[in-house]
Design a protein around this motif. Sequence first.
Motif, short mmCIF file in Angstrom:
data_model
loop_
_atom_site.label_atom_id
_atom_site.label_comp_id
_atom_site.label_asym_id
_atom_site.label_seq_id
_atom_site.Cartn_x
_atom_site.Cartn_y
_atom_site.Cartn_z
N GLY A 32 0.79 -1.22 0.00
CA GLY A 32 0.00 0.00 0.00
C GLY A 32 0.82 1.27 0.00
N SER A 33 2.06 1.17 0.48
CA SER A 33 2.88 2.37 0.61
C SER A 33 4.35 1.97 0.61
N GLY A 83 0.75 -6.59 0.80
CA GLY A 83 1.01 -6.16 2.17
C GLY A 83 0.45 -4.77 2.41
N GLY A 121 -0.94 -1.92 5.88
CA GLY A 121 -1.08 -1.71 7.32
C GLY A 121 -2.25 -0.78 7.64
N ARG A 144 1.72 1.77 13.32
CA ARG A 144 2.32 2.56 14.40
C ARG A 144 1.42 2.63 15.63
C1 RP5 Z 1 -1.47 1.71 4.26
O1 RP5 Z 1 -1.29 2.73 5.17
C2 RP5 Z 1 -0.10 1.27 3.87
O2 RP5 Z 1 -0.13 -0.07 3.54
C3 RP5 Z 1 0.75 1.56 5.07
O3 RP5 Z 1 1.03 0.40 5.83
C4 RP5 Z 1 -0.10 2.51 5.89
C5 RP5 Z 1 0.57 3.83 6.15
O4 RP5 Z 1 0.97 4.40 4.92
P1 RP5 Z 1 1.88 5.69 4.88
O5 RP5 Z 1 1.11 6.80 5.55
O6 RP5 Z 1 3.15 5.35 5.64
O7 RP5 Z 1 2.16 5.97 3.43
O8 RP5 Z 1 -2.18 2.14 3.14
#
Ligand code: RP5
Length: 204
Positions: free
Chosen positions: A39-40, A93, A95, A120
Amino acid sequence: MASSGARDVSGPVAKNPAFVLESAMAAFGEGPLVAVIMGSDSDLPVMKEAVRTLEEFGVPVETTIVSAHRSPSRLVQYARGASARGIEVIIAGAGGAAHLPGMTASLTELPVIGVPVRSRTLDGLDSLLSIAQMPSGIPVATVAVDGARNAGILAVRILALSRPDLRAALVEFAAAMESEVLGKAERLEHQGPERYDPRDDGTL
Ligand code: RP5
């Protein structure tokens, strides 16, 4: 007492099964068979482990970022086109509110393996539940939080159903892991808990 019934493969081979590479490579053509998507780019440190694992087995892999929430059109295009491009398994994957694996599974008939990436704020429980709790009809095989290595191994197992070379490589991989454990057990029994150093893999 640890007895060695497994094949004798020295060193930490469970983490580095380069021995399987040559035979497995022969089983494939050119194009990627597994897609590792996330996702990121913040997921990359975790998802790299899936890519590394597939590469250890000589499985051609493609890696990219597809966000279910921030790039929904790309997700639809990517997931709908994956099968026609020769992809056989997708590892996804994500989060937090982790919709990527489930949405991907809803857009393809390919098997999808979801990796809940540790978040987090909620330590990955949100990611785990978002990915595992799929409604009936759209399955996502979910591994442990940050379990990208197992996602890679599971993808290899799926591919191995129709690839004898890869199946043999998996058998060898398991034997190497067993041999490694037996070696550690023997060293611990011999050295005792105070002298035993887990960083010492027994090789010079
Ligand atoms: C999700 O949001 C992503 O897979 C990632 O784990 C989480 C946070 O993304 P970022 O804000 O770090 O880009 O879409």
